[in-house]
Motif scaffolding. Sequence first.
Motif, PDB file in Angstrom:
ATOM      1  N   GLY A 148      -3.892   3.607   7.307  1.00 27.26           N
ATOM      2  CA  GLY A 148      -2.616   3.876   8.225  1.00 27.26           C
ATOM      3  C   GLY A 148      -1.713   4.169   7.417  1.00 27.26           C
ATOM      4  N   VAL A 149      -1.304   4.671   5.978  1.00 32.15           N
ATOM      5  CA  VAL A 149      -0.702   4.912   5.175  1.00 32.15           C
ATOM      6  C   VAL A 149      -0.440   6.518   5.609  1.00 32.15           C
ATOM      7  N   LEU A 150      -1.942   6.901   5.211  1.00 34.36           N
ATOM      8  CA  LEU A 150      -1.901   8.096   5.482  1.00 34.36           C
ATOM      9  C   LEU A 150      -1.763   8.743   6.560  1.00 34.36           C
ATOM     10  N   GLU A 151      -2.159   8.601   7.520  1.00 40.53           N
ATOM     11  CA  GLU A 151      -1.876   8.466   9.507  1.00 40.53           C
ATOM     12  C   GLU A 151      -0.545   9.288   9.024  1.00 40.53           C
ATOM     13  N   MET A 152       0.276   8.410   8.826  1.00 41.57           N
ATOM     14  CA  MET A 152       1.668   8.653   7.731  1.00 41.57           C
ATOM     15  C   MET A 152       2.504   9.711   7.692  1.00 41.57           C
ATOM     16  N   VAL A 153       1.622  10.622   6.707  1.00 41.67           N
ATOM     17  CA  VAL A 153       2.254  11.919   6.162  1.00 41.67           C
ATOM     18  C   VAL A 153       1.845  12.988   7.015  1.00 41.67           C
ATOM     19  N   ARG A 154       0.170  12.622   8.329  1.00 41.79           N
ATOM     20  CA  ARG A 154      -0.146  13.424   8.480  1.00 41.79           C
ATOM     21  C   ARG A 154       1.159  14.665   9.809  1.00 41.79           C
ATOM     22  N   ASN A 169      -4.717 -10.726   3.676  1.00 37.07           N
ATOM     23  CA  ASN A 169      -6.503 -10.748   3.940  1.00 37.07           C
ATOM     24  C   ASN A 169      -6.424  -9.226   4.633  1.00 37.07           C
ATOM     25  N   THR A 170      -5.372  -8.262   4.890  1.00 40.88           N
ATOM     26  CA  THR A 170      -5.948  -6.772   5.068  1.00 40.88           C
ATOM     27  C   THR A 170      -6.743  -5.785   3.810  1.00 40.88           C
ATOM     28  N   ASP A 171      -8.213  -5.219   4.874  1.00 36.11           N
ATOM     29  CA  ASP A 171      -8.932  -4.406   4.008  1.00 36.11           C
ATOM     30  C   ASP A 171      -7.638  -3.415   2.830  1.00 36.11           C
ATOM     31  N   GLU A 172      -8.003  -2.239   2.261  1.00 35.05           N
ATOM     32  CA  GLU A 172      -7.385  -1.806   1.136  1.00 35.05           C
ATOM     33  C   GLU A 172      -7.262  -0.612   1.960  1.00 35.05           C
ATOM     34  N   ARG A 173      -8.551  -0.005   2.597  1.00 35.22           N
ATOM     35  CA  ARG A 173      -9.384   0.618   3.071  1.00 35.22           C
ATOM     36  C   ARG A 173      -8.416   1.012   3.931  1.00 35.22           C
ATOM     37  N   ILE A 174      -8.640  -0.345   4.988  1.00 37.43           N
ATOM     38  CA  ILE A 174      -7.659   0.286   6.396  1.00 37.43           C
ATOM     39  C   ILE A 174      -6.498   0.663   6.835  1.00 37.43           C
ATOM     40  N   VAL A 207       0.917  -0.894   0.201  1.00 39.93           N
ATOM     41  CA  VAL A 207      -0.097   0.628   0.128  1.00 39.93           C
ATOM     42  C   VAL A 207       1.171   1.092   0.035  1.00 39.93           C
ATOM     43  N   MET A 208       1.125   2.002  -0.885  1.00 35.94           N
ATOM     44  CA  MET A 208       1.619   2.956  -1.288  1.00 35.94           C
ATOM     45  C   MET A 208       1.548   4.290  -1.557  1.00 35.94           C
ATOM     46  N   LEU A 209       1.328   5.344  -1.370  1.00 36.12           N
ATOM     47  CA  LEU A 209       0.721   7.051  -1.447  1.00 36.12           C
ATOM     48  C   LEU A 209       2.326   7.393  -2.054  1.00 36.12           C
ATOM     49  N   SER A 210       1.789   7.982  -3.573  1.00 34.22           N
ATOM     50  CA  SER A 210       3.061   8.638  -4.310  1.00 34.22           C
ATOM     51  C   SER A 210       2.956   9.643  -4.592  1.00 34.22           C
TER      52      SER A 210
END
Length: 52
Positions: free
Chosen positions: A46-52, A37-42, A19-22
């Motif tokens: 998590g990734v979006l919280e990393m950049v806040r 088995n992880t839901d992509e939305r969840i 899951v990557m933000l670019s």
Amino acid sequence: MTPGWCAAREMRYFGYKLVMLSTWNGIPIAYDIVPANTDERIAAEGVLEMVR
């Protein structure tokens, strides 16, 4: 390792998801590797919280 499920192909798969933000230029800003088995939305939250 728990299997993931692809609804489009109706099949199970094993492994991990990236899951990557670019930027628009393709430069990675934040990423996470999660079980299949992880839901992509969840995972995306998590990734979006990393950049806040």
